[in-house]
Design an enzyme around this catalytic site. Structure first.
Site, PDB file in Angstrom:
ATOM      1  N   LYS A  81      35.630 -50.006  45.131  1.00 23.38           N
ATOM      2  CA  LYS A  81      36.349 -49.443  43.978  1.00 23.38           C
ATOM      3  C   LYS A  81      36.923 -48.113  44.398  1.00 23.38           C
ATOM      4  O   LYS A  81      36.445 -47.486  45.351  1.00 23.38           O
ATOM      5  CB  LYS A  81      35.355 -49.228  42.824  1.00 23.38           C
ATOM      6  CG  LYS A  81      35.994 -49.169  41.461  1.00 23.38           C
ATOM      7  CD  LYS A  81      36.173 -50.552  40.856  1.00 23.38           C
ATOM      8  CE  LYS A  81      36.889 -50.465  39.538  1.00 23.38           C
ATOM      9  NZ  LYS A  81      37.043 -51.763  38.895  1.00 23.38           N
ATOM     10  N   GLY A 180      37.803 -57.140  19.356  1.00 22.34           N
ATOM     11  CA  GLY A 180      38.915 -56.803  20.259  1.00 22.34           C
ATOM     12  C   GLY A 180      39.761 -58.028  20.524  1.00 22.34           C
ATOM     13  O   GLY A 180      39.405 -58.887  21.331  1.00 22.34           O
ATOM     14  N   GLY A 182      42.704 -58.372  21.959  1.00 21.36           N
ATOM     15  CA  GLY A 182      43.772 -57.959  22.880  1.00 21.36           C
ATOM     16  C   GLY A 182      44.143 -59.098  23.820  1.00 21.36           C
ATOM     17  O   GLY A 182      44.103 -60.261  23.424  1.00 21.36           O
ATOM     18  N   VAL A 184      42.659 -60.580  26.489  1.00 24.71           N
ATOM     19  CA  VAL A 184      41.658 -61.631  26.706  1.00 24.71           C
ATOM     20  C   VAL A 184      41.189 -62.213  25.367  1.00 24.71           C
ATOM     21  O   VAL A 184      41.103 -63.434  25.204  1.00 24.71           O
ATOM     22  CB  VAL A 184      40.443 -61.090  27.504  1.00 24.71           C
ATOM     23  CG1 VAL A 184      39.424 -62.198  27.710  1.00 24.71           C
ATOM     24  CG2 VAL A 184      40.878 -60.520  28.836  1.00 24.71           C
ATOM     25  N   TYR A 186      42.574 -62.488  22.470  1.00 21.13           N
ATOM     26  CA  TYR A 186      43.514 -63.368  21.766  1.00 21.13           C
ATOM     27  C   TYR A 186      43.574 -64.745  22.436  1.00 21.13           C
ATOM     28  O   TYR A 186      43.541 -65.787  21.764  1.00 21.13           O
ATOM     29  CB  TYR A 186      44.925 -62.757  21.718  1.00 21.13           C
ATOM     30  CG  TYR A 186      45.725 -63.328  20.571  1.00 21.13           C
ATOM     31  CD1 TYR A 186      45.755 -62.692  19.337  1.00 21.13           C
ATOM     32  CD2 TYR A 186      46.403 -64.536  20.698  1.00 21.13           C
ATOM     33  CE1 TYR A 186      46.439 -63.233  18.265  1.00 21.13           C
ATOM     34  CE2 TYR A 186      47.099 -65.079  19.632  1.00 21.13           C
ATOM     35  CZ  TYR A 186      47.111 -64.420  18.415  1.00 21.13           C
ATOM     36  OH  TYR A 186      47.784 -64.962  17.356  1.00 21.13           O
TER      37      TYR A 186
HETATM   38  P1  NAD Z   1      43.147 -55.094  25.897  1.00 15.01           P
HETATM   39  O1  NAD Z   1      43.332 -53.624  25.925  1.00 15.01           O
HETATM   40  O2  NAD Z   1      44.335 -55.971  25.960  1.00 15.01           O
HETATM   41  O3  NAD Z   1      42.340 -55.518  24.579  1.00 15.01           O
HETATM   42  C1  NAD Z   1      41.316 -54.752  24.032  1.00 15.01           C
HETATM   43  C2  NAD Z   1      41.469 -54.800  22.526  1.00 15.01           C
HETATM   44  O4  NAD Z   1      40.361 -54.131  21.942  1.00 15.01           O
HETATM   45  C3  NAD Z   1      42.731 -54.101  22.022  1.00 15.01           C
HETATM   46  O5  NAD Z   1      43.417 -54.948  21.119  1.00 15.01           O
HETATM   47  C4  NAD Z   1      42.197 -52.844  21.337  1.00 15.01           C
HETATM   48  O6  NAD Z   1      42.997 -52.435  20.243  1.00 15.01           O
HETATM   49  C5  NAD Z   1      40.833 -53.314  20.894  1.00 15.01           C
HETATM   50  N1  NAD Z   1      39.852 -52.249  20.654  1.00 15.01           N
HETATM   51  C6  NAD Z   1      39.735 -51.043  21.249  1.00 15.01           C
HETATM   52  N2  NAD Z   1      38.682 -50.369  20.751  1.00 15.01           N
HETATM   53  C7  NAD Z   1      38.107 -51.187  19.839  1.00 15.01           C
HETATM   54  C8  NAD Z   1      36.988 -51.061  18.998  1.00 15.01           C
HETATM   55  N3  NAD Z   1      36.250 -49.953  19.015  1.00 15.01           N
HETATM   56  N4  NAD Z   1      36.664 -52.085  18.195  1.00 15.01           N
HETATM   57  C9  NAD Z   1      37.425 -53.206  18.177  1.00 15.01           C
HETATM   58  N5  NAD Z   1      38.516 -53.377  18.940  1.00 15.01           N
HETATM   59  C10 NAD Z   1      38.848 -52.365  19.775  1.00 15.01           C
HETATM   60  O7  NAD Z   1      42.120 -55.424  27.077  1.00 15.01           O
HETATM   61  P2  NAD Z   1      41.822 -56.855  27.716  1.00 15.01           P
HETATM   62  O8  NAD Z   1      42.586 -56.986  28.965  1.00 15.01           O
HETATM   63  O9  NAD Z   1      41.897 -57.892  26.684  1.00 15.01           O
HETATM   64  O10 NAD Z   1      40.291 -56.666  28.142  1.00 15.01           O
HETATM   65  C11 NAD Z   1      39.267 -56.647  27.174  1.00 15.01           C
HETATM   66  C12 NAD Z   1      37.945 -56.256  27.827  1.00 15.01           C
HETATM   67  O11 NAD Z   1      37.631 -57.196  28.872  1.00 15.01           O
HETATM   68  C13 NAD Z   1      37.977 -54.883  28.505  1.00 15.01           C
HETATM   69  O12 NAD Z   1      36.705 -54.307  28.354  1.00 15.01           O
HETATM   70  C14 NAD Z   1      38.221 -55.222  29.967  1.00 15.01           C
HETATM   71  O13 NAD Z   1      37.690 -54.246  30.829  1.00 15.01           O
HETATM   72  C15 NAD Z   1      37.461 -56.522  30.112  1.00 15.01           C
HETATM   73  N6  NAD Z   1      37.979 -57.385  31.177  1.00 15.01           N
HETATM   74  C16 NAD Z   1      39.286 -57.791  31.152  1.00 15.01           C
HETATM   75  C17 NAD Z   1      39.749 -58.620  32.171  1.00 15.01           C
HETATM   76  C18 NAD Z   1      41.186 -59.098  32.164  1.00 15.01           C
HETATM   77  O14 NAD Z   1      41.514 -60.023  32.919  1.00 15.01           O
HETATM   78  N7  NAD Z   1      42.051 -58.559  31.334  1.00 15.01           N
HETATM   79  C19 NAD Z   1      38.891 -59.051  33.200  1.00 15.01           C
HETATM   80  C20 NAD Z   1      37.552 -58.631  33.181  1.00 15.01           C
HETATM   81  C21 NAD Z   1      37.115 -57.799  32.161  1.00 15.01           C
END
Ligand code: NAD
Length: 347
Positions: A81, A180, A182, A184, A186
């Site tokens: 990292k 959340g 977002g 993932v 959705y």
């Molecule tokens: P994203 O930012 O697209 O979605 C996160 C969502 O959570 C957003 O819609 C945001 O408004 C909402 N949010 C923020 N604070 C909140 C709260 N206190 N209560 C409720 N909702 C809240 O992120 P993502 O890419 O969908 O990733 C989601 C999680 O999964 C993150 O923790 C990320 O580190 C983890 N993750 C993502 C991936 C990936 O491929 N995107 C892979 C491994 C882990």
């Protein structure tokens, strides 16, 4: 550029280097935890850390986490990292060029990707100075947005969880609360909806909630009320440390399966869930679709290959649950043990 590189000796880590380049304003650390399985791949995180000590703590913890995640996912990546210490609103071309030169000094032992506050434009600048970069969205042959692949892995983990609890992986009629909605969250909701499940959602962004209500028939729940819901499964897909001494006593869910990293505030919280008989699917075991997607890019990207490899999360989860049942140990400890068996080749 005149990089000033210093080694930081850390037990159990292969290599930790701190680089500074005053003209470009670079202050960064790259940590390699372990390369037994392959080159260390992990994202770059940019944050205005209060101290170098704080950034070091973060990068070491995250690098080790990547070793475990990749090992458990069955991919030949090691764990690494990097952190750039700085204000993410003050980025510059020179900063990412200097960082790219720093990455290049590892000669491929560290492969950089995206993480917090780093976008594809930043990553593309890093790539101008080193070829050891993966996941630049928009470039031909790269793996693109990993979120749909991650969501697929979470969905397969959900099926494994339901099968372990009920004897059948059927999602029909299952009530899932998603925190959340977002990228993932959705995509996960779409899978659940398609399989006949019912969805409750909460998010700080009401626009995405309204979309889920309209398109997926999701029911809205206020932010803090999600912990009190009478649903079958909780899917944390927003942020970490949400499973803690305050929230766990409230939970009525039978299982927890979600994408957010570091869901357990402390290891004690994993034990709390185990004692409350709430089946916890360890976060890093189920959200590895993103790193699998990047790994497949390193071999010549093919989305089907990425999905097929991600599919294995189903079997891994069943193994974690079965071993936890047999040994009486919490699932997060079992996942660590399985990862260590692959990482160090020991039982
Ligand atoms: P994203 O930012 O697209 O979605 C996160 C969502 O959570 C957003 O819609 C945001 O408004 C909402 N949010 C923020 N604070 C909140 C709260 N206190 N209560 C409720 N909702 C809240 O992120 P993502 O890419 O969908 O990733 C989601 C999680 O999964 C993150 O923790 C990320 O580190 C983890 N993750 C993502 C991936 C990936 O491929 N995107 C892979 C491994 C882990």
């Amino acid at each position: 550029m005149a990089l000033n590189i210093q080694e930081i000796k850390k037990q159990d880590f292969e290599r930790v280097l701190l680089a500074t380049e005053p003209r470009a304003g670079l202050s960064a650390i790259i940590a390699i935890h372990n390369t037994n399985l392959g080159p260390a791949c992990g994202g770059i995180r940019m944050l205005p850390y209060a101290s170098q000590q704080e950034s070091l703590y973060d990068v070491l913890r995250l690098a080790k986490g990547m070793s475990y995640k990749s090992a458990l996912a069955g991919i030949n990546f090691g764990g690494g990292k990097s952190v750039i210490i700085g204000d993410p609103t003050k980025k510059s071309k020179d900063l990412f060029h200097a960082f790219g030169e720093f990455v290049e000094t590892f000669k491929g032992k560290y492969i950089a990707a995206k993480d917090m506050n780093i976008d594809s434009l930043d990553l593309a600048l890093v790539k101008e100075k080193t070829r050891h970069v993966l996941g630049v969205e928009g470039e031909v042959g790269t793996s693109g947005d990993p979120s749909p692949v991650t969501a697929y892995g979470i969905f397969r983990a959900l099926e494994a969880t339901v099968e372990f609890l009920t004897g059948s992986p059927k999602i029909e009629g299952l009530k899932v609360a998603i925190q959340g909605i977002g990228h993932v969250g959705y995509s996960l909701a779409e899978y659940i909806k398609k399989a006949g499940g019912e969805i409750w959602v909460t998010d700080t962004d009401m626009k995405t909630v309204e979309k889920a209500q309209k398109e997926l028939g999701a029911k809205f729940v206020a932010l803090e009320d999600i912990y009190d819901l009478d649903c079958d499964v909780f899917a944390p897909c927003a942020r970490g440390a949400i499973l803690n001494e305050v929230t766990i006593p409230k939970l009525k869910f039978k299982a927890i399966v979600g994408a957010a990293n570091n869901q357990l505030a402390t290891p004690q919280d994993g034990i709390r869930l185990h004692e409350r008989n709430i089946l916890y699917a360890p976060d890093y075991a189920v959200n590895s679709g993103g790193i699998i997607n990047i790994f497949i890019e390193s071999q010549g990207y093919d989305r089907n290959k990425a999905l097929n490899k991600t599919e294995e999360i189903y079997r891994t989860m069943k193994e974690v649950f079965e071993r936890s049942k047999k040994t009486g140990r919490p699932t997060f400890e079992v996942a660590d043990q399985l990862a260590e068996e692959r990482l160090y080749g020991k039982k």
